[in-house]
Design a protein around this motif. Structure first.
Motif, PDB file in Angstrom:
ATOM      1  N   ARG A  40       2.254  -3.702   5.561  1.00 49.16           N
ATOM      2  CA  ARG A  40       1.896  -2.924   4.131  1.00 49.16           C
ATOM      3  C   ARG A  40       2.871  -2.287   4.270  1.00 49.16           C
ATOM      4  NH1 ARG A  40      -3.517  -2.672   2.443  1.00 49.16           N
ATOM      5  NH2 ARG A  40      -3.305  -1.069   1.209  1.00 49.16           N
ATOM      6  N   VAL A  52      -2.959  -4.745  -4.325  1.00 51.91           N
ATOM      7  CA  VAL A  52      -4.313  -5.891  -4.317  1.00 51.91           C
ATOM      8  C   VAL A  52      -4.781  -6.681  -3.605  1.00 51.91           C
ATOM      9  CG1 VAL A  52      -4.093  -4.303  -7.050  1.00 51.91           C
ATOM     10  CG2 VAL A  52      -3.933  -7.059  -6.358  1.00 51.91           C
ATOM     11  N   SER A  53      -4.078  -7.573  -2.755  1.00 50.49           N
ATOM     12  CA  SER A  53      -4.986  -8.266  -1.740  1.00 50.49           C
ATOM     13  C   SER A  53      -3.430  -8.374  -0.614  1.00 50.49           C
ATOM     14  CB  SER A  53      -5.212  -9.263  -2.085  1.00 50.49           C
ATOM     15  OG  SER A  53      -3.929  -9.956  -3.538  1.00 50.49           O
ATOM     16  N   GLU A  55      -3.339 -10.898   2.843  1.00 49.49           N
ATOM     17  CA  GLU A  55      -3.400 -11.891   4.229  1.00 49.49           C
ATOM     18  C   GLU A  55      -2.781 -11.892   4.994  1.00 49.49           C
ATOM     19  OE1 GLU A  55      -5.322 -15.282   2.596  1.00 49.49           O
ATOM     20  OE2 GLU A  55      -3.416 -15.023   1.281  1.00 49.49           O
ATOM     21  N   PHE A  69       0.420 -10.683  -0.078  1.00 51.35           N
ATOM     22  CA  PHE A  69       0.226  -9.042  -0.522  1.00 51.35           C
ATOM     23  C   PHE A  69       1.014  -8.843  -1.779  1.00 51.35           C
ATOM     24  CE2 PHE A  69       1.845  -7.506   3.551  1.00 51.35           C
ATOM     25  CZ  PHE A  69       0.692  -6.336   3.913  1.00 51.35           C
ATOM     26  N   ASP A  70      -0.384  -8.612  -3.001  1.00 50.64           N
ATOM     27  CA  ASP A  70       0.210  -9.162  -4.626  1.00 50.64           C
ATOM     28  C   ASP A  70      -0.249  -7.783  -4.776  1.00 50.64           C
ATOM     29  OD1 ASP A  70      -0.237 -11.492  -4.609  1.00 50.64           O
ATOM     30  OD2 ASP A  70      -2.680 -11.617  -5.024  1.00 50.64           O
ATOM     31  N   THR A  77       2.562  -8.257 -11.048  1.00 51.99           N
ATOM     32  CA  THR A  77       1.754  -7.933  -9.830  1.00 51.99           C
ATOM     33  C   THR A  77       2.711  -9.403  -9.031  1.00 51.99           C
ATOM     34  OG1 THR A  77      -0.116  -8.619 -10.738  1.00 51.99           O
ATOM     35  CG2 THR A  77       0.301  -9.029  -8.215  1.00 51.99           C
ATOM     36  N   GLU A  79       4.489 -10.864  -5.959  1.00 55.36           N
ATOM     37  CA  GLU A  79       4.155 -11.483  -4.368  1.00 55.36           C
ATOM     38  C   GLU A  79       5.496 -11.627  -3.535  1.00 55.36           C
ATOM     39  OE1 GLU A  79       1.943 -14.853  -1.981  1.00 55.36           O
ATOM     40  OE2 GLU A  79       2.650 -15.225  -3.962  1.00 55.36           O
ATOM     41  N   ASP A  98      -2.908 -13.735 -12.305  1.00 57.18           N
ATOM     42  CA  ASP A  98      -4.149 -13.494 -12.818  1.00 57.18           C
ATOM     43  C   ASP A  98      -4.317 -12.410 -14.131  1.00 57.18           C
ATOM     44  OD1 ASP A  98      -2.519 -11.469 -12.277  1.00 57.18           O
ATOM     45  OD2 ASP A  98      -3.674  -9.720 -11.447  1.00 57.18           O
TER      46      ASP A  98
END
Length: 100
Positions: A40, A52-53, A55, A69-70, A77, A79, A98
Motif C-alpha cells: 500500500r 478504494v480497493s 487485492e 490497488f485502485d 482512478t 490501477e 467505474d
C-alpha cells in the motif's frame, strides 16, 4: 480410434480439475514476501490518493503474484500493481472504468 479419444478426454479434464483445486485461496498470501501494508505504501508513493480497493492476485508479469490497488485522486482512478515478492511497481495506469 474414435473411442480412445473419447476415453482420453474425460481423464485429461479430471487432471485439470485436480490442478485447479490444488491451489487454495490462502496459498498466495503465504508466497508473498512483502505485506499488504508495505505494498500500500509503495502504491501510494507511485500514485498519491485514496485506495478504494486492493487485492492479492496471481497474474502474469513479474513474479506472477501481485497486489493490485485502485487509487482515486480527484476524478481519476489509477490501477497500481506491486509485485508481492519484490515490491517492484508492475503497473501504474489510468483506470476510469467505474463511471459515476
Amino acid at each position: 480410434m474414435r473411442k480412445s479419444i473419447i476415453l482420453v478426454l474425460p481423464v485429461a479434464l479430471c487432471g485439470f480439475v485436480t490442478v485447479a483445486q490444488a491451489q487454495t485461496p490462502s496459498q498466495p498470501a503465504t508466497q508473498a514476501k512483502i505485506s499488504m501494508m508495505q505494498a500500500r505504501r509503495i502504491a501510494l508513493k507511485t500514485f498519491p490518493g485514496r485506495i478504494v480497493s486492493g487485492e492479492l492476485e496471481q497474474e502474469a508479469g513479474g513474479s506472477g503474484l501481485r497486489y493490485s490497488f485502485d487509487i482515486k485522486a480527484g476524478k481519476n482512478t489509477h490501477e497500481v500493481g506491486v509485485d508481492a515478492k519484490t515490491g517492484k511497481v508492475l503497473e501504474n495506469s489510468l483506470d476510469n472504468n467505474d463511471a459515476d
